[in-house]
Every structure is written in C-alpha cells, then in structure tokens.
Motif scaffolding. Structure first.
Motif, PDB file in Angstrom:
ATOM      1  N   THR A 172       0.828  -1.211   0.000  1.00 12.58           N
ATOM      2  CA  THR A 172       0.000   0.000   0.000  1.00 12.58           C
ATOM      3  C   THR A 172       0.862   1.261   0.000  1.00 12.58           C
ATOM      4  O   THR A 172       0.570   2.232  -0.714  1.00 12.58           O
ATOM      5  CB  THR A 172      -0.930   0.003   1.234  1.00 12.58           C
ATOM      6  OG1 THR A 172      -1.741  -1.165   1.217  1.00 12.58           O
ATOM      7  CG2 THR A 172      -1.813   1.240   1.234  1.00 12.58           C
ATOM      8  N   GLN A 173       1.933   1.243   0.792  1.00 20.27           N
ATOM      9  CA  GLN A 173       2.825   2.399   0.844  1.00 20.27           C
ATOM     10  C   GLN A 173       3.494   2.656  -0.516  1.00 20.27           C
ATOM     11  O   GLN A 173       3.630   3.807  -0.953  1.00 20.27           O
ATOM     12  CB  GLN A 173       3.899   2.182   1.918  1.00 20.27           C
ATOM     13  CG  GLN A 173       3.363   2.246   3.338  1.00 20.27           C
ATOM     14  CD  GLN A 173       4.415   1.823   4.354  1.00 20.27           C
ATOM     15  OE1 GLN A 173       5.113   0.823   4.177  1.00 20.27           O
ATOM     16  NE2 GLN A 173       4.519   2.594   5.432  1.00 20.27           N
ATOM     17  N   LEU A 174       3.898   1.569  -1.185  1.00 19.38           N
ATOM     18  CA  LEU A 174       4.536   1.717  -2.492  1.00 19.38           C
ATOM     19  C   LEU A 174       3.575   2.312  -3.514  1.00 19.38           C
ATOM     20  O   LEU A 174       3.954   3.178  -4.319  1.00 19.38           O
ATOM     21  CB  LEU A 174       5.064   0.363  -2.991  1.00 19.38           C
ATOM     22  CG  LEU A 174       6.311  -0.172  -2.285  1.00 19.38           C
ATOM     23  CD1 LEU A 174       6.636  -1.578  -2.776  1.00 19.38           C
ATOM     24  CD2 LEU A 174       7.503   0.752  -2.520  1.00 19.38           C
ATOM     25  N   LEU A 175       2.316   1.850  -3.484  1.00 15.96           N
ATOM     26  CA  LEU A 175       1.324   2.397  -4.419  1.00 15.96           C
ATOM     27  C   LEU A 175       1.145   3.899  -4.195  1.00 15.96           C
ATOM     28  O   LEU A 175       1.014   4.675  -5.161  1.00 15.96           O
ATOM     29  CB  LEU A 175      -0.014   1.681  -4.243  1.00 15.96           C
ATOM     30  CG  LEU A 175      -0.152   0.304  -4.902  1.00 15.96           C
ATOM     31  CD1 LEU A 175      -1.528  -0.283  -4.604  1.00 15.96           C
ATOM     32  CD2 LEU A 175       0.056   0.398  -6.414  1.00 15.96           C
ATOM     33  N   GLN A 176       1.141   4.324  -2.948  1.00 12.51           N
ATOM     34  CA  GLN A 176       1.005   5.743  -2.642  1.00 12.51           C
ATOM     35  C   GLN A 176       2.202   6.541  -3.166  1.00 12.51           C
ATOM     36  O   GLN A 176       2.045   7.648  -3.693  1.00 12.51           O
ATOM     37  CB  GLN A 176       0.858   5.932  -1.126  1.00 12.51           C
ATOM     38  CG  GLN A 176      -0.472   5.432  -0.559  1.00 12.51           C
ATOM     39  CD  GLN A 176      -0.505   5.476   0.957  1.00 12.51           C
ATOM     40  OE1 GLN A 176       0.517   5.626   1.605  1.00 12.51           O
ATOM     41  NE2 GLN A 176      -1.709   5.340   1.525  1.00 12.51           N
ATOM     42  N   ILE A 177       3.413   5.948  -3.039  1.00 14.95           N
ATOM     43  CA  ILE A 177       4.619   6.627  -3.529  1.00 14.95           C
ATOM     44  C   ILE A 177       4.616   6.706  -5.048  1.00 14.95           C
ATOM     45  O   ILE A 177       4.988   7.731  -5.638  1.00 14.95           O
ATOM     46  CB  ILE A 177       5.884   5.898  -3.016  1.00 14.95           C
ATOM     47  CG1 ILE A 177       6.006   6.072  -1.499  1.00 14.95           C
ATOM     48  CG2 ILE A 177       7.145   6.437  -3.707  1.00 14.95           C
ATOM     49  CD1 ILE A 177       7.104   5.272  -0.870  1.00 14.95           C
ATOM     50  N   TYR A 178       4.187   5.623  -5.722  1.00 13.95           N
ATOM     51  CA  TYR A 178       4.106   5.650  -7.189  1.00 13.95           C
ATOM     52  C   TYR A 178       3.156   6.757  -7.645  1.00 13.95           C
ATOM     53  O   TYR A 178       3.454   7.500  -8.600  1.00 13.95           O
ATOM     54  CB  TYR A 178       3.613   4.307  -7.732  1.00 13.95           C
ATOM     55  CG  TYR A 178       4.511   3.125  -7.444  1.00 13.95           C
ATOM     56  CD1 TYR A 178       5.864   3.304  -7.189  1.00 13.95           C
ATOM     57  CD2 TYR A 178       3.993   1.824  -7.409  1.00 13.95           C
ATOM     58  CE1 TYR A 178       6.693   2.221  -6.923  1.00 13.95           C
ATOM     59  CE2 TYR A 178       4.813   0.735  -7.142  1.00 13.95           C
ATOM     60  CZ  TYR A 178       6.157   0.940  -6.897  1.00 13.95           C
ATOM     61  OH  TYR A 178       6.969  -0.139  -6.629  1.00 13.95           O
ATOM     62  N   SER A 179       2.023   6.862  -6.980  1.00 14.72           N
ATOM     63  CA  SER A 179       1.036   7.878  -7.342  1.00 14.72           C
ATOM     64  C   SER A 179       1.588   9.278  -7.103  1.00 14.72           C
ATOM     65  O   SER A 179       1.462  10.178  -7.942  1.00 14.72           O
ATOM     66  CB  SER A 179      -0.248   7.668  -6.529  1.00 14.72           C
ATOM     67  OG  SER A 179      -1.207   8.660  -6.835  1.00 14.72           O
ATOM     68  N   GLU A 180       2.214   9.459  -5.942  1.00 17.78           N
ATOM     69  CA  GLU A 180       2.819  10.760  -5.642  1.00 17.78           C
ATOM     70  C   GLU A 180       3.963  11.061  -6.612  1.00 17.78           C
ATOM     71  O   GLU A 180       4.136  12.203  -7.054  1.00 17.78           O
ATOM     72  CB  GLU A 180       3.345  10.767  -4.204  1.00 17.78           C
ATOM     73  CG  GLU A 180       4.001  12.085  -3.819  1.00 17.78           C
ATOM     74  CD  GLU A 180       4.639  12.048  -2.432  1.00 17.78           C
ATOM     75  OE1 GLU A 180       5.551  12.863  -2.195  1.00 17.78           O
ATOM     76  OE2 GLU A 180       4.222  11.212  -1.606  1.00 17.78           O
ATOM     77  N   GLY A 181       4.737  10.008  -6.943  1.00 14.23           N
ATOM     78  CA  GLY A 181       5.869  10.180  -7.849  1.00 14.23           C
ATOM     79  C   GLY A 181       5.457  10.696  -9.215  1.00 14.23           C
ATOM     80  O   GLY A 181       6.140  11.542  -9.811  1.00 14.23           O
TER      81      GLY A 181
END
Length: 502
Positions: A172-181
C-alpha cells in the motif's frame, strides 16, 4: 569543481554523532577503485561506530541487484586494455597491407623498405601490449582477490547483522509513492524525476521511483532520529543538485531541505562519498595521499586543465585541427569535401577518470573526455568554389592522460605543477550540428541545362551548372565563372581584366 561541504561545519556536526546514510552508488563505486584505495576507504568507514550508520531497505535492494554486474565489469577491465590495442593493430595491419599492395603495383621507390619499417613498428606495439600484461599481473591478482573476498559486501553484511537497515515499504505504501511520484515528476520536484528515462526499458514503469523510495525511507527514519543526518550520494543529476552551466553540482536542491524540515527539526547534510571520506580521514588522522589522489581524481584533473588551458591541451601542435581535416570522421557530417577547418571556440570538457597510478613520487591519471567545440568548416564545392559553414556544436570524445610529480612531504599543494604533462589524443567526432538550411539554399538548385542536383559551377548570372554541362561554356581562369561560348575567347572576363590592370 564539484560541491564540497565545508570542513569546519562538518567537524561541528560530527561531534553530535549524526546518522550516516550511504546511497547504493556510493557502495558500488568502491569496486571501481584500486585495491589499496578501497581498503583504505573501508578502514576509514570502520572508524565510524556501527550504530551511527543506517541503510534504507532500497539501498540493499539496489546493491544486491547491481553488485554482480559491477564486479563482472571490474573483472574484465584490465583485459579490455590489451584486447582493444590488439584489435586496433590487427585492423591497422590489414589496412596497411592493402595500401602497400597498391603501392607495389605502381613500383613506388623504396616502398618495400618503407613497408618493412611499418611492420617492425606494428610488431613493437604488439610486444609492448604483451609487456603491459606482464607488468600489471600483480595488480590484476590483487584486484581479483579483492573482488572475490568482497570486503564491500562484508561491510554491508555487518550493518545488516547489526540491524542497521530499515524495513521496506509495504504494498500500500509503495502504491502511494508511485502515485505521488507521477505528480512530483510532472512538476520536476526532486528527487528522482531524471530517472523517468528508465521507462524506456522498464515494462513495469516502477524502476524510475527508486530514488524517491529511498528518500521517503530516509524521511521516515528522520522522525525517529534525535541527531542530524548525513546523506552520502554520488548521484550528480539535477534532481538532487543545483548544477552550473557545465552540469557540475553547486549545492543540493533547496526543495529537499524544505521537505526534510516537515519530518525533523535536526540538520540534514548532503554530500558525496569523496567529500565525506576526506573530512573523516582528517578528523581521524588517517589521510592517505594515494587514496586522496584516486578519490579526487576528477577534481584534480579539472584543476590541472585550468592550470594549463584546455585550448592548448586539445589542439597542441594542431593535432585536433589536423584530425578534423584529414581523418574523414567530420566528413560524414558534411555534404562536400572538406578544404579547411578552424576551431573558433572551446567548451570545458567532461572528464571520466579510468585509472590512477602512483609510483613513488610520480602520478599518472588516465581517462576519457567529451567536449564541444565551435568550428568554421570550409567545404570545397568544386575546383573554383568553396563555402564556409559555422558549426557551433560539435561533440568530440578522446583519451586524456595527466603525468606529474608529487611531494608527499607537503600537507597541501603537493602536486608539482612544473612537471605537469597533459596529452589529449584518440579523437572521435560523436555529433555535429550543421545549420545547412541557412547555407545550402543557394547551392541546392539544379543545373539549368540538365537538372542535375550536383552542381559544380556558376555562370556570371549566378545560375547553377554541373560538371558535365560546363563544356558548353567558357570559363574565366581568374574567377572561375562560366560565360556563353564565344564571349571570352580564352581571355579573362571583363571585371577580372579590369582588376588585373589595376
């Protein structure tokens, strides 16, 4: 010279036992140094208490992924030197044999003696290549032993066993970072947006977020840390640094500090590994001149070039100019035969150091360079016509070596610049941006008689005429312009005649 964090400020921060975080490229670079330098760097890192280190999980992931490729390249680097020399000699001998076969047909005087001397020179070079293999045997053994023992991995394994590594982010944290990225990269917010090029070879479209993941892990750790953080990275792209016009880091990006302040009220320092090792070695009285030379070879080479002038180095005795005119490499970018080349502007080079050799008080630094130059190229349109083309952006690569003596009895200024010898050679034209639209318009029309696009002459009225159709005209022997049959009668044209009389 690349950004250097001031020593006095570093010393003051160091007394508070800051957390030290080393990026993946810092560790991978240790495989590229000589055995002695790598060991010295690791000895200096060993003086830092293990609890003062912390590695983001992303660093471990990238290290494991790239370590094998880096080691393989380092295993093969010595073989490449002699292999490439032998390849060049084989190609050269083949070309020379072809040429002398032609010369012999025409019975040039003493051509056989000349050929024999050339072959002796080639054999001499091949023999030197064999000697080089012998001379570096011991260094190759040491390098291979270092790579087999892999003290770099051993150092990282110790940090892992000491529980000095962070936890990876969950799904879940990685998905949030990808989206923010995606948003950050769209607005070029550091770090990591320069890695968007990785999308071209990455079907997952996730590898470009590596630096951002590492940064986020660092930020999360900063909330738990009561002291400052020293982040060490050898990445020199604009998504970490403010760069000057030559792409040299001037200072870290301000946005990084602004974001860090949202997580911690402690100081953050960003620096490269060379800068860090230099400062810690001074604090711990572990300064080693050989290590200093190898780790600072990029900056030293820049200073030595500034000492002698890049223009003088690049075109010493007209070597570069002669190459551009006669090699044929520049010819590939030009429509007509090159009659002359003048270098009008020299831009600072990018140097990539490949080796540093220290023998007693002598030092040899070798590497490659890319540089841009401005040129005035004179193209030969025909026997009688030529044109000049200004090429403002020609990219040239080559090899460079720095040889000088040192006096290690001195703490500073130990390089004896009066012994300095810098040689640039092995030139190759990589890019040539010629503004043909501006110049070719007047030469682009076809022959007025047959339509041939390859025109060689011009009439007194400015019309284009090809070589074949020129027989239908008379030519002025002075200006080379064509006139209708019967106009000149073998004499000069009227304007040229008047000029000769004057």
């Amino acid at each position: 010279m690349s950004y250097i964090f001031p020593f006095e400020e570093f010393k003051e921060l160091w007394e508070s036992s800051p957390l030290v975080i080393i990026d993946t490229n810092g560790f991978l670079n240790l495989y590229r140094y000589s055995t002695e330098t790598t060991n010295q760097i690791l000895n200096i890192l060993d003086t830092v208490p293990k609890e003062q280190f912390w590695l983001p999980a992303q660093v471990i992931k990238e290290f494991k992924k790239n370590r094998h490729d880096v080691i393989t390249r380092e295993y093969n680097k010595y073989k490449e030197v002699t292999k490439e020399v032998e390849r060049i000699m084989l190609v050269t001998k083949n070309d020379i044999d072809k040429q002398f076969s032609k010369f012999n047909k025409f019975r040039f005087p003493k051509v056989n003696d000349f050929e024999a001397k050339i072959h002796v020179a080639i054999e001499s070079i091949k023999e030197e290549s064999k000697n080089y293999k012998e001379e570096i045997k011991e260094e190759v053994k040491q390098n291979e032993k270092m790579l087999r023992d892999d003290k770099v991995k051993e150092f990282i394994d110790e940090l892992i066993s000491s529980e000095r590594v962070g936890e990876p982010f969950n799904f879940t944290q990685l998905l949030q970072i990808y989206s923010e990225g995606e948003q950050r990269y769209q607005y070029k917010m550091p770090p990591g947006y320069m890695d968007i090029e990785k999308d071209k070879k990455d079907n997952t479209k996730r590898e470009k977020f590596g630096d951002l993941i590492l940064w986020k892990q660092l930020l999360e750790q900063s909330k738990k840390n009561n002291n400052g953080i020293i982040f060490i990275t050898n990445d020199e792209k604009e998504d970490w640094w403010v760069l000057d016009k030559n792409d040299i880091p001037l200072r870290p990006r301000e946005e990084l500090f602004v974001e860090f302040d949202e997580y911690s009220d402690q100081p953050l320092v960003i620096m490269n590994l060379t800068n860090f090792i230099n400062h810690v070695s001074i604090i711990n009285n572990m300064v080693d001149h050989t290590t200093h030379l190898e780790m600072n070879a990029d900056e030293i080479s820049e200073e030595l070039i500034a000492h002698k002038s890049w223009e003088e180095i690049l075109d010493d005795k007209g070597d570069l100019t002669s190459y551009l005119i006669h090699s044929g490499d520049l010819q590939d970018f030009v429509s007509n035969p090159i009659a002359d080349v003048e270098i009008t502007e020299y831009f600072p080079p990018e140097i990539d150091i490949e080796s540093v050799e220290v023998s007693e008080n002598q030092v040899i630094i070798e590497g490659t360079f890319n540089t841009r130059v401005g040129l005035n190229i004179t193209e030969s349109i025909s026997r009688n016509y030529s044109k000049e083309v200004f090429a403002p952006d020609v990219l040239i690569s080559g090899y460079i070596s720095f040889e000088f003596d040192v006096d290690f009895e001195k703490d500073e200024d130990f390089i004896m610049t009066d012994t300095l010898n810098i040689v640039a050679s092995g030139f190759e034209v990589l890019e040539c941006d010629l503004p043909y639209e501006e110049f070719d318009e007047e030469f682009d029309e076809r022959c007025i008689r047959c339509g041939n696009p390859n025109v060689s002459y011009f009439t007194n009225n400015g019309d284009n005429v090809c070589e074949k159709c020129s027989i239908h005209y008379e030519i002025c022997p002075e200006c080379g312009k064509l006139f209708e049959q019967g106009t000149l009668g073998g004499a000069f044209c009227r304007p040229c005649e008047l000029e000769r009389r004057d």
